[in-house]
Design a protein around this motif. Structure first.
Motif, PDB file in Angstrom:
ATOM      1  N   PRO A 251      17.875   4.566  -5.475  1.00 52.49           N
ATOM      2  CA  PRO A 251      18.409   3.549  -6.398  1.00 52.49           C
ATOM      3  C   PRO A 251      19.794   3.963  -6.879  1.00 52.49           C
ATOM      4  CG  PRO A 251      16.169   4.163  -6.980  1.00 52.49           C
ATOM      5  CD  PRO A 251      16.604   5.138  -5.948  1.00 52.49           C
ATOM      6  N   PRO A 252      20.556   3.057  -7.432  1.00 48.30           N
ATOM      7  CA  PRO A 252      21.884   3.417  -7.955  1.00 48.30           C
ATOM      8  C   PRO A 252      21.783   4.482  -9.037  1.00 48.30           C
ATOM      9  CG  PRO A 252      21.661   1.048  -7.770  1.00 48.30           C
ATOM     10  CD  PRO A 252      20.313   1.616  -7.487  1.00 48.30           C
ATOM     11  N   ARG A 253      22.823   5.293  -9.145  1.00 50.39           N
ATOM     12  CA  ARG A 253      22.806   6.403 -10.098  1.00 50.39           C
ATOM     13  C   ARG A 253      22.631   5.921 -11.529  1.00 50.39           C
ATOM     14  NH1 ARG A 253      28.025   9.712  -7.648  1.00 50.39           N
ATOM     15  NH2 ARG A 253      27.129  10.076  -5.559  1.00 50.39           N
ATOM     16  N   GLU A 254      23.160   4.764 -11.845  1.00 54.13           N
ATOM     17  CA  GLU A 254      23.101   4.286 -13.221  1.00 54.13           C
ATOM     18  C   GLU A 254      21.686   3.962 -13.667  1.00 54.13           C
ATOM     19  OE1 GLU A 254      24.949   3.174 -10.895  1.00 54.13           O
ATOM     20  OE2 GLU A 254      27.025   3.651 -11.426  1.00 54.13           O
ATOM     21  N   VAL A 255      20.803   3.626 -12.749  1.00 52.98           N
ATOM     22  CA  VAL A 255      19.457   3.190 -13.131  1.00 52.98           C
ATOM     23  C   VAL A 255      18.384   4.075 -12.519  1.00 52.98           C
ATOM     24  CG1 VAL A 255      20.203   0.816 -13.404  1.00 52.98           C
ATOM     25  CG2 VAL A 255      19.345   1.572 -11.196  1.00 52.98           C
ATOM     26  N   ILE A 256      18.763   5.214 -11.959  1.00 56.50           N
ATOM     27  CA  ILE A 256      17.765   6.009 -11.242  1.00 56.50           C
ATOM     28  C   ILE A 256      16.712   6.576 -12.189  1.00 56.50           C
ATOM     29  CG2 ILE A 256      19.122   8.134 -11.381  1.00 56.50           C
ATOM     30  CD1 ILE A 256      18.087   8.724  -8.528  1.00 56.50           C
ATOM     31  N   ASP A 257      17.103   6.937 -13.452  1.00 59.04           N
ATOM     32  CA  ASP A 257      16.115   7.443 -14.399  1.00 59.04           C
ATOM     33  C   ASP A 257      15.100   6.367 -14.768  1.00 59.04           C
ATOM     34  OD1 ASP A 257      17.389   9.873 -14.368  1.00 59.04           O
ATOM     35  OD2 ASP A 257      18.642   9.410 -16.101  1.00 59.04           O
ATOM     36  N   ALA A 258      15.602   5.177 -15.078  1.00 57.62           N
ATOM     37  CA  ALA A 258      14.687   4.081 -15.405  1.00 57.62           C
ATOM     38  C   ALA A 258      13.816   3.723 -14.207  1.00 57.62           C
ATOM     39  CB  ALA A 258      15.494   2.856 -15.857  1.00 57.62           C
ATOM     40  N   PHE A 259      14.401   3.790 -13.010  1.00 58.73           N
ATOM     41  CA  PHE A 259      13.619   3.479 -11.816  1.00 58.73           C
ATOM     42  C   PHE A 259      12.481   4.480 -11.632  1.00 58.73           C
ATOM     43  CE2 PHE A 259      12.788   4.129  -7.325  1.00 58.73           C
ATOM     44  CZ  PHE A 259      12.454   2.843  -6.945  1.00 58.73           C
ATOM     45  N   ALA A 264       6.736   5.905 -11.901  1.00 65.80           N
ATOM     46  CA  ALA A 264       5.622   6.665 -12.466  1.00 65.80           C
ATOM     47  C   ALA A 264       4.593   5.746 -13.100  1.00 65.80           C
ATOM     48  CB  ALA A 264       6.162   7.662 -13.488  1.00 65.80           C
ATOM     49  N   ALA A 265       5.060   4.705 -13.812  1.00 62.37           N
ATOM     50  CA  ALA A 265       4.128   3.757 -14.420  1.00 62.37           C
ATOM     51  C   ALA A 265       3.334   3.002 -13.354  1.00 62.37           C
ATOM     52  CB  ALA A 265       4.894   2.773 -15.308  1.00 62.37           C
ATOM     53  N   GLU A 266       3.988   2.624 -12.289  1.00 59.91           N
ATOM     54  CA  GLU A 266       3.278   1.930 -11.210  1.00 59.91           C
ATOM     55  C   GLU A 266       2.247   2.833 -10.547  1.00 59.91           C
ATOM     56  OE1 GLU A 266       6.832  -1.180  -9.902  1.00 59.91           O
ATOM     57  OE2 GLU A 266       6.248   0.480  -8.589  1.00 59.91           O
ATOM     58  N   GLU A 268       0.682   5.285 -12.017  1.00 59.61           N
ATOM     59  CA  GLU A 268      -0.424   5.403 -12.969  1.00 59.61           C
ATOM     60  C   GLU A 268      -1.294   4.149 -12.949  1.00 59.61           C
ATOM     61  OE1 GLU A 268      -1.284   7.960 -14.518  1.00 59.61           O
ATOM     62  OE2 GLU A 268      -2.805   7.176 -15.902  1.00 59.61           O
ATOM     63  N   ARG A 269      -0.644   2.993 -12.866  1.00 59.84           N
ATOM     64  CA  ARG A 269      -1.401   1.747 -12.770  1.00 59.84           C
ATOM     65  C   ARG A 269      -2.266   1.720 -11.508  1.00 59.84           C
ATOM     66  NH1 ARG A 269       2.015  -3.078 -10.905  1.00 59.84           N
ATOM     67  NH2 ARG A 269       1.779  -1.762  -9.060  1.00 59.84           N
ATOM     68  N   ASP A 270      -1.695   2.142 -10.407  1.00 60.21           N
ATOM     69  CA  ASP A 270      -2.472   2.172  -9.166  1.00 60.21           C
ATOM     70  C   ASP A 270      -3.648   3.138  -9.270  1.00 60.21           C
ATOM     71  OD1 ASP A 270      -0.661   0.387  -8.190  1.00 60.21           O
ATOM     72  OD2 ASP A 270       0.556   1.904  -7.150  1.00 60.21           O
ATOM     73  N   ARG A 271      -3.409   4.290  -9.934  1.00 64.32           N
ATOM     74  CA  ARG A 271      -4.503   5.258 -10.071  1.00 64.32           C
ATOM     75  C   ARG A 271      -5.646   4.688 -10.905  1.00 64.32           C
ATOM     76  NH1 ARG A 271      -6.259   8.955 -13.550  1.00 64.32           N
ATOM     77  NH2 ARG A 271      -4.688   8.367 -15.087  1.00 64.32           N
ATOM     78  N   LEU A 272      -5.303   4.014 -12.008  1.00 66.76           N
ATOM     79  CA  LEU A 272      -6.339   3.417 -12.839  1.00 66.76           C
ATOM     80  C   LEU A 272      -7.059   2.300 -12.103  1.00 66.76           C
ATOM     81  CD1 LEU A 272      -4.457   3.359 -16.270  1.00 66.76           C
ATOM     82  CD2 LEU A 272      -6.218   4.964 -15.496  1.00 66.76           C
TER      83      LEU A 272
END
Length: 381
Positions: A251-259, A264-266, A268-272
């Protein structure tokens, strides 16, 4: 001393100052009397011309000072000079016509500026100036990097799910037809870069972001190589794409942390979701098993009750038939069987009066132990 005021140039009587005499008065034709041997400029020029004529093959015009050339004044060419010039011209022509092609190269020969033939490795002959040649290295691999330019927007591409991915890849290519490369493409490097970027943008636009970042990187590289090669073949470029190195797909450097947080949330959702599915499958399977067991038990109970009823009905029919044949015997048998059922649990032994007394049942017979063992055997069975 006053009479020699003219200086070292002599000329007695010449009292006009320090200028030397220009004429021939008194002396040595204009030369200074005390100068040993200073040649005149004209004499030096004549000597130089004479030497030049000798070097050019002409005959000397006589030595000495003030001598004349006696000829026309220009250089003359003889047969030797012409032969040397001809040999020199042949050498230059041969040097321009013969050329060597190394094993990793191929040459393209042009006749009056048009394609004539392709030269093979070794010594080749192209009669200059009518036939010229171009030598091209066809085995060395060239690399074009896409997405590593000064403008960061060059590497940003849009996916089909409206995400932006930062792509950086390398295109490794060589030449398989030098004639097509020289005649059909003006700038091979720029052509490869433009075609590669256009093809990669088309592929990325037809895919989602998640597969691009992990599992489809190899597939994307292979697909890009095939499509780039197909496009260059349509151009008859003579370029062969060796491989595509997909170095970066993030992803672009500006949004890589949010990505990464979203990823990680996805996860976790898949694991649940997987845990919930596993629990639902286990509970449903257990419920289905219990239901099947209950159905089997009910079926067994139904079969047992029906069979018992059928057995009772059949036994009653048999007794009724026997009773119709012999009522008193049947009545007595039923009475005895009923009494056996009623008195089976009683801890007493009833004997017939005819069996007691002298000659009857032995008083020492252990009837109680026999009854207990019989009861135990029947209970065990």
């Amino acid at each position: 001393m006053a009479g020699h005021g003219g200086g070292p140039w002599g000329g007695g009587g010449n009292q006009g100052g320090g200028r030397p005499p220009s004429g021939g008065g008194g002396g040595n034709g204009g030369k200074r009397p005390d100068d040993p041997q200073i040649p005149e400029i004209d004499e030096l020029m004549k000597k130089g011309q004479e030497r030049l004529r000798v070097l050019m093959g002409g005959r000397g015009g006589g030595g000495g000072t003030g001598g004349t050339s006696g000829g026309s004044g220009g250089p003359k060419l003889n047969r030797g000079t012409v032969a040397i010039a001809a040999l020199a011209a042949i050498g230059v022509w041969a040097w321009m016509s013969f050329y060597t092609v190394r094993p990793e190269e191929q040459s393209v020969e042009l006749f009056l500026g048009k394609y004539s033939s392709t030269g093979n490795p070794g010594l080749n002959f192209a009669p200059w100036p009518f036939v010229t040649h171009e030598v091209v290295n066809v085995t060395s691999e060239r690399t074009e990097t896409i997405g590593n330019g000064r403008d960061p927007a060059d590497s940003l591409m849009l996916t089909t799910d409206a995400n932006i991915v930062d792509i950086e890849f390398q295109v490794v290519w060589n030449i398989n037809d030098p004639a097509k490369l020289l005649f059909n493409i003006r700038d091979p490097q720029l052509t490869v870069q433009a075609v590669s970027e256009a093809v990669m943008r088309e592929i990325i636009a037809a895919s989602n972001l998640a597969p691009i970042l992990n599992r489809d990187r190899g597939i994307i590289a292979d697909t890009a190589r095939e499509q780039i090669q197909a496009t260059l073949d349509e151009y008859e470029s003579g370029i062969n794409i060796v491989r595509i190195n997909l170095d970066q797909a993030d992803p672009p450097r500006e949004v890589i942390d949010a990505f990464r947080e979203v990823q990680a949330a996805e996860q976790e959702r898949d694991r649940l979701e997987r845990q919930a599915d596993a629990y639902a499958n286990r509970v449903v399977a257990e419920a289905r098993g219990e239901a099947a067991q209950i159905r089997e038990q009910a079926e067994g109970y139904r079969a047992r009750v029906v069979n018992e009823a059928l057995g009772e009905a059949s036994r009653f029919s048999a007794v009724r038939e026997e009773y119709a044949k012999a009522p008193e015997v049947t009545r007595r048998r039923l009475y005895i069987e009923t009494m056996e059922k009623v008195l089976r649990g009683v801890d007493k032994t009833i004997l017939d009066e005819g069996l007691t007394g002298e000659g009857g049942v032995v008083p020492y017979l252990p009837l109680k132990q026999l009854n207990s063992s019989r009861t135990t055997t029947e209970g065990g069975n």
